[in-house]
Write an enzyme that holds these catalytic residues in place. Structure first.
Site, PDB file in Angstrom:
ATOM      1  N   CYS A 123       0.840  -1.209   0.000  1.00  0.00           N
ATOM      2  CA  CYS A 123       0.000   0.000   0.000  1.00  0.00           C
ATOM      3  C   CYS A 123       0.873   1.257   0.000  1.00  0.00           C
ATOM      4  CB  CYS A 123      -0.860   0.037   1.248  1.00  0.00           C
ATOM      5  SG  CYS A 123      -1.880  -1.422   1.450  1.00  0.00           S
ATOM      6  N   ARG A 146       5.174  -0.160  -6.571  1.00  0.00           N
ATOM      7  CA  ARG A 146       5.096  -1.053  -5.417  1.00  0.00           C
ATOM      8  C   ARG A 146       4.018  -2.116  -5.584  1.00  0.00           C
ATOM      9  NH1 ARG A 146       6.621   1.412  -0.514  1.00  0.00           N
ATOM     10  NH2 ARG A 146       4.677   0.805   0.478  1.00  0.00           N
ATOM     11  N   TRP A 152      -2.877  -2.584  -1.542  1.00  0.00           N
ATOM     12  CA  TRP A 152      -2.503  -3.968  -1.847  1.00  0.00           C
ATOM     13  C   TRP A 152      -3.299  -4.780  -0.843  1.00  0.00           C
ATOM     14  CZ3 TRP A 152       0.464  -7.355  -4.726  1.00  0.00           C
ATOM     15  CH2 TRP A 152       0.816  -8.562  -4.127  1.00  0.00           C
ATOM     16  N   ASN A 205      -1.613   1.985   6.025  1.00  0.00           N
ATOM     17  CA  ASN A 205      -0.702   0.902   5.641  1.00  0.00           C
ATOM     18  C   ASN A 205      -0.446   0.084   6.891  1.00  0.00           C
ATOM     19  OD1 ASN A 205      -0.512   2.086   3.182  1.00  0.00           O
ATOM     20  ND2 ASN A 205       1.701   2.497   3.278  1.00  0.00           N
ATOM     21  N   GLY A 206      -0.371  -1.242   6.738  1.00  0.00           N
ATOM     22  CA  GLY A 206      -0.085  -2.089   7.890  1.00  0.00           C
ATOM     23  C   GLY A 206      -1.227  -3.053   8.145  1.00  0.00           C
ATOM     24  N   GLU A 216      16.469 -24.742  -2.071  1.00  0.00           N
ATOM     25  CA  GLU A 216      16.212 -23.320  -2.313  1.00  0.00           C
ATOM     26  C   GLU A 216      17.522 -22.558  -2.543  1.00  0.00           C
ATOM     27  OE1 GLU A 216      13.854 -21.659  -3.151  1.00  0.00           O
ATOM     28  OE2 GLU A 216      14.144 -19.572  -2.566  1.00  0.00           O
ATOM     29  N   LYS A 252      18.321 -20.362  -5.864  1.00  0.00           N
ATOM     30  CA  LYS A 252      18.613 -18.918  -5.775  1.00  0.00           C
ATOM     31  C   LYS A 252      19.882 -18.617  -6.555  1.00  0.00           C
ATOM     32  CE  LYS A 252      15.794 -17.080  -4.784  1.00  0.00           C
ATOM     33  NZ  LYS A 252      14.628 -17.894  -4.609  1.00  0.00           N
ATOM     34  N   GLU A 295      19.434 -19.222 -10.543  1.00  0.00           N
ATOM     35  CA  GLU A 295      18.530 -18.365 -11.317  1.00  0.00           C
ATOM     36  C   GLU A 295      19.053 -16.939 -11.489  1.00  0.00           C
ATOM     37  OE1 GLU A 295      14.562 -17.605  -9.755  1.00  0.00           O
ATOM     38  OE2 GLU A 295      15.286 -17.728  -7.705  1.00  0.00           O
ATOM     39  N   HIS A 301      26.264 -42.129  -4.063  1.00  0.00           N
ATOM     40  CA  HIS A 301      25.566 -42.967  -5.044  1.00  0.00           C
ATOM     41  C   HIS A 301      25.724 -42.415  -6.451  1.00  0.00           C
ATOM     42  CE1 HIS A 301      23.922 -45.488  -1.925  1.00  0.00           C
ATOM     43  NE2 HIS A 301      23.610 -44.392  -1.244  1.00  0.00           N
ATOM     44  N   LYS A 348       8.272 -13.155 -13.416  1.00  0.00           N
ATOM     45  CA  LYS A 348       7.893 -13.207 -12.006  1.00  0.00           C
ATOM     46  C   LYS A 348       6.773 -14.211 -11.779  1.00  0.00           C
ATOM     47  CE  LYS A 348       7.860 -12.090  -7.687  1.00  0.00           C
ATOM     48  NZ  LYS A 348       8.886 -12.801  -6.898  1.00  0.00           N
TER      49      LYS A 348
HETATM   50  O1  M6R Z   1       3.942 -17.328  -7.662  1.00  0.00           O
HETATM   51  P1  M6R Z   1       4.399 -18.670  -7.259  1.00  0.00           P
HETATM   52  O2  M6R Z   1       4.815 -18.784  -5.839  1.00  0.00           O
HETATM   53  O3  M6R Z   1       3.377 -19.749  -7.602  1.00  0.00           O
HETATM   54  O4  M6R Z   1       5.661 -18.973  -8.180  1.00  0.00           O
HETATM   55  C1  M6R Z   1       6.281 -20.222  -8.172  1.00  0.00           C
HETATM   56  C2  M6R Z   1       7.651 -20.167  -8.817  1.00  0.00           C
HETATM   57  O5  M6R Z   1       7.531 -19.750 -10.158  1.00  0.00           O
HETATM   58  C3  M6R Z   1       8.594 -19.222  -8.071  1.00  0.00           C
HETATM   59  O6  M6R Z   1       8.739 -19.606  -6.742  1.00  0.00           O
HETATM   60  C4  M6R Z   1       9.974 -19.210  -8.741  1.00  0.00           C
HETATM   61  O7  M6R Z   1      10.586 -20.457  -8.620  1.00  0.00           O
HETATM   62  C5  M6R Z   1      10.825 -18.098  -8.108  1.00  0.00           C
HETATM   63  N1  M6R Z   1      11.081 -17.076  -9.050  1.00  0.00           N
HETATM   64  C6  M6R Z   1      12.134 -18.545  -7.611  1.00  0.00           C
HETATM   65  O8  M6R Z   1      12.840 -17.483  -7.027  1.00  0.00           O
END
Ligand code: M6R
Length: 610
Positions: free
Chosen positions: A2, A27, A78, A103-104, A483, A487, A490, A506, A605
């Protein structure tokens, strides 16, 4: 997230408010509104609100010029409490006497709503904010400062507020706790705003309100007060940021900003659900009988959200003793899963629009499964179609690489696991209390880890030119390294893979040679010795090992080349702490390789196609 803008001065307020809100568009928001005082004391205040883009508000007001008045407040929302609709958009009014933008999150809004209803107030929205407007009206006996002080004393949670009183034309009030608010002055009038970009085109002369400080804007001056209503002095500074830097709050990238927002996002997700030492999930709408009747959970998600599911499997099984299966959403419906009665489907998604996750949800619903979604975007497709929704409060995430959304999804899973454990009687009271207490400490501990950022930056320099990175861990640490590897790959384009440490021998260990990079996460007490053996194995074959382990486990320094320590917590919560150095490492490696951190190649995204 927001956005708030407030203005009073000598110019047409609506134009200024719309321009300010436009500067906060980056935002993310789903609805917007303004309220402008026409300058006549006692004339009822009116809000103009729209669902969707700011342009709709411009169209409705002839770019603001059809709204008379020189003082007002504006907001981009938001959604958190209630879907994105006109009724839920801000400003919220109480009988035309008070208008509020917020906001909050107000944690006790349900209780306040009941109290206010009993006093005769009626509600037009589902928001927590409307309670604030009515409280202000209730306490307003002609002294705005007194009304504000009395109101905020009743609010639990976080807030930055912009307020108009109909009998105080030309005055705009603001107050904050744990949500940012600035005040700014110019020759043409004065401002409040949630963020610097909103006012940069008018002035660079700003001051930052501290918690529980009140600001009163008048056209010719700004006054500040403490909670005793006493005037206080504030120092103004000149903002030197350009608009782009201001949007990122001074950080170089949205990803770094969002990494740093994690303590707040975690706090916002956890705190509203903790009352008197217990997890309270009443908004989920699941009865205790329903929780007891679940005999299996099937989790589905994509990417990082799938890693959350991998973590949740360990936590849910350990605490609530419910068997959990985890599938990639893109695989789930095509493998013709055998779904026994009593199996609940859980979908995890930040955007709530990921095509594969949505399809998996629809598949589950077709099979007659009860479907629970953990979602960040209120009113998204997955949230609308699921039977039950647990909203995370990460706020909008802009960087492609998820950080704060991932963290808040973990928090949601922890709370579900603890709640299920209590209802199903699988945890004794002492263990439950210890875990709830540890959960509340996570935001602060993430803050502590962030203070060690410089060391991660230094380590990133060492890893920046590596070709391959191997991430290893056991148990919950395996879920965390999944994860960590994603990170890194990507956003740095370094080939990175995660392995359950016990699997190395293995096959994968044949890849380890002198100079190979291995990141080992070792936080699980019962698996520590075994993990150390795996570290010794790769070290003996020439790998450079960076280990992440808990404070005090200094023996790790005998085996690893570099060791990063993280604060102690309950075993099930380490994934929340471990991920932070891994995010920082990926960020700084990407930075030193000159990659567009926020928009890595080939990625979007939100993946809304199969
Ligand atoms: O919007 P979502 O959480 O469903 O998205 C899932 C994945 O596309 C998302 O977590 C993607 O792997 C990230 N960009 C990784 O950082």
């Amino acid at each position: 997230m927001c956005g708030i803008v407030g203005y009073t001065g000598y110019a047409h307020a609506a134009n200024i408010l719309l321009d300010g809100l436009e500067r906060l568009e980056y935002r993310g928001y789903d609805s917007a509104g303004i309220c402008v005082s026409d300058g006549n004391a006692g004339h009822p205040l009116k809000a103009i609100r729209v669902k969707g883009r700011l342009q709709a508000l411009r169209d409705l007001t002839d770019n603001g010029s059809s709204v008379e008045g020189t003082s007002g407040i504006g907001h981009t929302r938001w959604a958190t409490h209630g879907e994105p609709t006109v009724e839920n958009a801000h400003p919220h009014l109480s009988g035309g006497r008070v208008a509020v933008v917020h906001n909050g999150i107000i944690e006790n809004y349900m209780e306040l709503r009941e109290t206010l209803k009993a006093r005769g107030y009626t509600f037009q929205s589902e928001t927590d904010t409307e309670t604030i407007a009515h409280l202000l009206d209730y306490y307003d006996k002609g002294d705005p400062l007194d009304a504000i002080v009395r109101t905020v004393m009743h609010l639990r949670g976080s807030f930055a507020l912009g307020i108009l009183f109909s009998d105080r034309p030309g005055e705009v009030y603001g107050v904050r706790r744990d949500s940012p608010l600035i005040a700014a002055s110019s020759e043409n009038g004065n401002f409040i705003a949630s963020d610097v970009p909103a006012i940069l085109q008018y002035t660079r002369n700003v001051t930052y309100l501290d918690n529980m400080e009140i600001v009163c804007l008048k056209p010719d001056g700004i006054s500040f007060y403490n909670m005793d209503g006493e005037p206080i002095e504030k120092t103004f500074t000149t903002v030197s940021w350009d608009v782009e830097a201001a949007e990122k709050g001074g950080y170089a990238h949205f990803m770094l900003k969002e990494i740093h927002e994690q303590p707040k996002a975690m706090e916002d997700t956890i705190r509203p659900h903790i009352r008197d030492g217990q997890i309270v999930l009443e908004e989920l709408g699941m009865t205790e009988d329903e929780i007891r009747s679940i005999n299996r959970i099937q989790m589905v998600a994509c990417g990082s959200a799938w890693h959350v599911c991998m973590t949740a499997k360990y936590v849910m099984e350990r605490l609530a003793k419910v068997p959990v299966d985890v599938d990639l959403a893109s695989e789930f419906r095509y493998r013709n899963p055998v779904l026994s009665p009593g199996t609940m489907l859980m979908v995890v998604s930040q955007s709530g629009e990921t095509a594969d996750s949505l399809a998996a949800l629809r598949y589950g619903k077709d099979q007659g499964m009860l479907c629970l979604a953990i979602v960040n975007v209120v009113g998204s497709s997955i949230a609308r179609e699921a039977d039950r929704v647990f909203y995370t409060s990460a706020g909008p995430e802009i960087a492609v690489a998820t950080t704060k959304a991932y963290s808040t999804q973990l928090a949601a899973c922890y709370m579900l696991a603890l709640h299920f454990a209590r209802v199903r009687g699988t945890m004794d009271e002492e263990a439950y209390a210890k875990h709830v207490e540890a959960l509340t400490r996570l935001p602060g501990q993430i803050g502590e880890i962030l203070q060690g950022e410089a060391r991660m930056q230094w380590l990133a320099g060492k890893y920046a030119n590596t070709r391959d990175a191997f991430f290893i861990g056991r148990g919950l640490d395996y879920a965390s390294v999944l994860e960590g590897a994603l990170k890194l790959k990507e956003i740095s384009y370094i080939h990175a893979e995660a392995y359950a440490a016990g699997e190395l021998k293995h096959g994968t260990i044949s890849l380890i040679e002198k100079g190979s990079m291995v990141l080992a996460v070792a936080t699980q007490k019962d698996l520590l010795e075994k993990e150390v053996s795996n570290i010794v194995e790769v070290h003996a074959r020439g790998a450079t090992v960076l280990a992440l382990t808990m404070d005090g486990n200094y023996a790790m320094e005998d085996e690893a080349d570099f060791t990063v320590y993280i604060p102690r917590t309950e075993d099930v919560f380490y994934p929340s702490l471990v991920v932070v150095p891994l995010q920082l490492l990926a960020y700084y490696v990407s930075l030193s390789r000159g990659i567009d951190v926020d928009k890595p190649r080939n990625l979007a995204k939100s993946v809304t196609v199969e």
